[in-house]
Design a protein around this motif. Structure first.
Motif, PDB file in Angstrom:
ATOM      1  N   VAL A 181       3.959   6.183  -7.783  1.00  0.00           N
ATOM      2  CA  VAL A 181       2.961   5.121  -7.967  1.00  0.00           C
ATOM      3  C   VAL A 181       2.424   4.605  -6.631  1.00  0.00           C
ATOM      4  N   ALA A 182       3.036   5.020  -5.531  1.00  0.00           N
ATOM      5  CA  ALA A 182       2.643   4.489  -4.228  1.00  0.00           C
ATOM      6  C   ALA A 182       1.193   4.785  -3.856  1.00  0.00           C
ATOM      7  N   PRO A 183       0.668   6.015  -4.075  1.00  0.00           N
ATOM      8  CA  PRO A 183      -0.735   6.252  -3.698  1.00  0.00           C
ATOM      9  C   PRO A 183      -1.707   5.296  -4.386  1.00  0.00           C
ATOM     10  N   ARG A 184      -1.500   5.027  -5.668  1.00  0.00           N
ATOM     11  CA  ARG A 184      -2.381   4.096  -6.371  1.00  0.00           C
ATOM     12  C   ARG A 184      -2.290   2.699  -5.774  1.00  0.00           C
ATOM     13  N   LEU A 185      -1.073   2.255  -5.508  1.00  0.00           N
ATOM     14  CA  LEU A 185      -0.892   0.917  -4.956  1.00  0.00           C
ATOM     15  C   LEU A 185      -1.489   0.808  -3.557  1.00  0.00           C
ATOM     16  N   MET A 186      -1.326   1.849  -2.759  1.00  0.00           N
ATOM     17  CA  MET A 186      -1.878   1.807  -1.406  1.00  0.00           C
ATOM     18  C   MET A 186      -3.402   1.770  -1.425  1.00  0.00           C
ATOM     19  N   ARG A 187      -4.012   2.522  -2.323  1.00  0.00           N
ATOM     20  CA  ARG A 187      -5.478   2.526  -2.401  1.00  0.00           C
ATOM     21  C   ARG A 187      -6.021   1.172  -2.848  1.00  0.00           C
ATOM     22  N   ALA A 189      -4.547  -1.743  -2.252  1.00  0.00           N
ATOM     23  CA  ALA A 189      -4.130  -2.822  -1.355  1.00  0.00           C
ATOM     24  C   ALA A 189      -5.160  -3.060  -0.259  1.00  0.00           C
ATOM     25  N   ARG A 190      -5.227  -4.311   0.176  1.00  0.00           N
ATOM     26  CA  ARG A 190      -6.062  -4.651   1.326  1.00  0.00           C
ATOM     27  C   ARG A 190      -5.342  -4.341   2.639  1.00  0.00           C
ATOM     28  N   VAL A 191      -4.016  -4.434   2.626  1.00  0.00           N
ATOM     29  CA  VAL A 191      -3.212  -4.157   3.819  1.00  0.00           C
ATOM     30  C   VAL A 191      -1.993  -3.347   3.390  1.00  0.00           C
ATOM     31  N   VAL A 192      -1.651  -2.328   4.185  1.00  0.00           N
ATOM     32  CA  VAL A 192      -0.469  -1.503   3.927  1.00  0.00           C
ATOM     33  C   VAL A 192       0.421  -1.544   5.163  1.00  0.00           C
ATOM     34  N   GLY A 193       1.686  -1.866   4.963  1.00  0.00           N
ATOM     35  CA  GLY A 193       2.669  -1.829   6.038  1.00  0.00           C
ATOM     36  C   GLY A 193       3.600  -0.659   5.834  1.00  0.00           C
ATOM     37  N   ILE A 194       3.859   0.098   6.894  1.00  0.00           N
ATOM     38  CA  ILE A 194       4.701   1.297   6.780  1.00  0.00           C
ATOM     39  C   ILE A 194       5.786   1.226   7.840  1.00  0.00           C
ATOM     40  N   GLN A 195       7.021   1.362   7.396  1.00  0.00           N
ATOM     41  CA  GLN A 195       8.145   1.467   8.308  1.00  0.00           C
ATOM     42  C   GLN A 195       8.622   2.919   8.336  1.00  0.00           C
ATOM     43  N   ALA A 202       5.497  10.754   5.503  1.00  0.00           N
ATOM     44  CA  ALA A 202       4.481  10.388   6.480  1.00  0.00           C
ATOM     45  C   ALA A 202       3.203  11.202   6.268  1.00  0.00           C
ATOM     46  N   THR A 203       3.339  12.483   6.000  1.00  0.00           N
ATOM     47  CA  THR A 203       2.171  13.333   5.769  1.00  0.00           C
ATOM     48  C   THR A 203       1.382  12.853   4.560  1.00  0.00           C
ATOM     49  N   GLU A 204       2.086  12.508   3.487  1.00  0.00           N
ATOM     50  CA  GLU A 204       1.408  12.045   2.281  1.00  0.00           C
ATOM     51  C   GLU A 204       0.744  10.682   2.504  1.00  0.00           C
ATOM     52  N   ILE A 205       1.430   9.782   3.199  1.00  0.00           N
ATOM     53  CA  ILE A 205       0.847   8.468   3.489  1.00  0.00           C
ATOM     54  C   ILE A 205      -0.397   8.629   4.350  1.00  0.00           C
ATOM     55  N   GLY A 206      -0.311   9.493   5.367  1.00  0.00           N
ATOM     56  CA  GLY A 206      -1.469   9.719   6.221  1.00  0.00           C
ATOM     57  C   GLY A 206      -2.659  10.257   5.450  1.00  0.00           C
ATOM     58  N   ARG A 207      -2.393  11.124   4.482  1.00  0.00           N
ATOM     59  CA  ARG A 207      -3.491  11.672   3.677  1.00  0.00           C
ATOM     60  C   ARG A 207      -4.117  10.597   2.792  1.00  0.00           C
ATOM     61  N   VAL A 208      -3.275   9.734   2.193  1.00  0.00           N
ATOM     62  CA  VAL A 208      -3.783   8.744   1.240  1.00  0.00           C
ATOM     63  C   VAL A 208      -4.631   7.684   1.932  1.00  0.00           C
ATOM     64  N   ILE A 209      -4.179   7.191   3.071  1.00  0.00           N
ATOM     65  CA  ILE A 209      -4.905   6.084   3.713  1.00  0.00           C
ATOM     66  C   ILE A 209      -5.677   6.525   4.953  1.00  0.00           C
ATOM     67  N   GLY A 210      -5.721   7.830   5.198  1.00  0.00           N
ATOM     68  CA  GLY A 210      -6.560   8.332   6.284  1.00  0.00           C
ATOM     69  C   GLY A 210      -6.058   8.003   7.675  1.00  0.00           C
ATOM     70  N   LEU A 211      -4.754   8.137   7.904  1.00  0.00           N
ATOM     71  CA  LEU A 211      -4.208   7.878   9.231  1.00  0.00           C
ATOM     72  C   LEU A 211      -4.537   9.020  10.183  1.00  0.00           C
ATOM     73  N   PRO A 212      -4.877   8.722  11.428  1.00  0.00           N
ATOM     74  CA  PRO A 212      -5.004   9.791  12.421  1.00  0.00           C
ATOM     75  C   PRO A 212      -3.671  10.502  12.618  1.00  0.00           C
ATOM     76  N   HIS A 213      -3.740  11.724  13.084  1.00  0.00           N
ATOM     77  CA  HIS A 213      -2.534  12.541  13.212  1.00  0.00           C
ATOM     78  C   HIS A 213      -1.473  11.914  14.125  1.00  0.00           C
ATOM     79  N   PRO A 214      -1.831  11.345  15.293  1.00  0.00           N
ATOM     80  CA  PRO A 214      -0.774  10.764  16.141  1.00  0.00           C
ATOM     81  C   PRO A 214      -0.009   9.643  15.440  1.00  0.00           C
ATOM     82  N   GLU A 215      -0.688   8.814  14.662  1.00  0.00           N
ATOM     83  CA  GLU A 215       0.001   7.720  13.977  1.00  0.00           C
ATOM     84  C   GLU A 215       0.845   8.249  12.819  1.00  0.00           C
ATOM     85  N   THR A 216       0.328   9.264  12.120  1.00  0.00           N
ATOM     86  CA  THR A 216       1.116   9.883  11.055  1.00  0.00           C
ATOM     87  C   THR A 216       2.396  10.479  11.625  1.00  0.00           C
TER      88      THR A 216
END
Length: 257
Positions: A181-187, A189-195, A202-216
């Protein structure tokens, strides 16, 4: 050249135009005239001394890479959803700090025992923080005078909440790991925090919210207490530093519980 602020000083006796104006002020609800002060002047070369260090308004979630306070604007007049993929410790620090701003915090959780120390520390639920079973959060009656943060600590697959984000009522959903359910919730959300997460997460999170590769690529190596906060046009690595009181209540920063 000078900058001036002044209050005009006029005196009038009964029956004069000035007295008529004074009576008009009283009738229209402006009340009594305030005290009179001398004129204040400031040379233009000293105007720089008037600057004030005013930053964003919100809850201090830590310090950014420049060592400056990073804030999260929780109390808003519009619906505001936050997703935190991380540890309980960080969510509890945010709950405490939000309550300290005067907002009420309603925690929806299946592990009430983990939240009870916070409730007891804040006066048994009478001073800003209350805990409810999953699906049992009552309407909170949020308003500009009494904003609310709903913390949803409902595990990997939180059910759809009965109490959702609304004006002056923000919702923070805590996910210990990436879940279906995380991809739906992240899309949404106004703000997403990732630890710290696994490389695959990390790869999936980067794909869902469009993170640049260095941050992913950085996500699997984040230290305890560090969160990458992502908004639409802003990303910040933030270190949450607990106060002595927070450490005494919650212990040291940790990703796992």
């Amino acid at each position: 050249m000078t900058m001036t602020t002044s209050a005009s000083h006029s005196s009038s006796s009964e029956g004069t135009p000035g007295a008529t104006g004074f009576g008009q002020r009283l009738r229209t609800g402006f009340g009594l005239l305030g005290p009179r002060h001398p004129r204040h002047t400031l040379p233009v070369e000293q105007t720089g001394a008037l600057s004030l260090p005013i930053g964003d308004d919100g809850v201090v979630v830590g310090v950014n890479q420049q060592g400056r306070p990073a804030v999260l604007g929780v109390n808003r007049p519009t619906p505001f959803d936050i997703v935190l993929i991380g540890g309980l410790w960080t969510a509890q620090v945010l709950a405490l700090r939000t309550a300290a701003t005067g907002a009420r915090v309603a925690v929806e959780t299946a592990r009430a025992q983990a939240w009870m120390p916070l409730v007891h520390a804040m006066g048994g639920g009478q001073n800003g923080l209350a805990v409810y079973d999953v699906g049992r959060v009552p309407p909170q009656g949020a308003s500009a005078g009494t904003p609310v943060l709903v913390v949803r600590d409902c595990g990997m697959r939180p059910p759809r909440g009965r109490v959702t984000s609304a004006p002056w009522q923000s919702v923070l959903t805590l996910l210990p790991y990436l879940s279906p359910v995380a991809p739906r919730l992240m899309r949404q959300a106004r703000v997403v925090g990732i630890q710290r997460v696994s490389p695959d997460e990390a790869t999936e999170i980067g794909r869902v919210i469009g993170l640049p590769h260095p941050e992913t690529r950085s996500l699997p190596g984040l230290q305890d207490g560090i969160t990458l906060w992502c908004a639409e046009r802003d990303r910040q690595y933030v270190m949450t530093q607990a106060t002595d009181a927070e450490t005494g209540l919650l212990g040291v920063a940790r990703r796992m519980d």
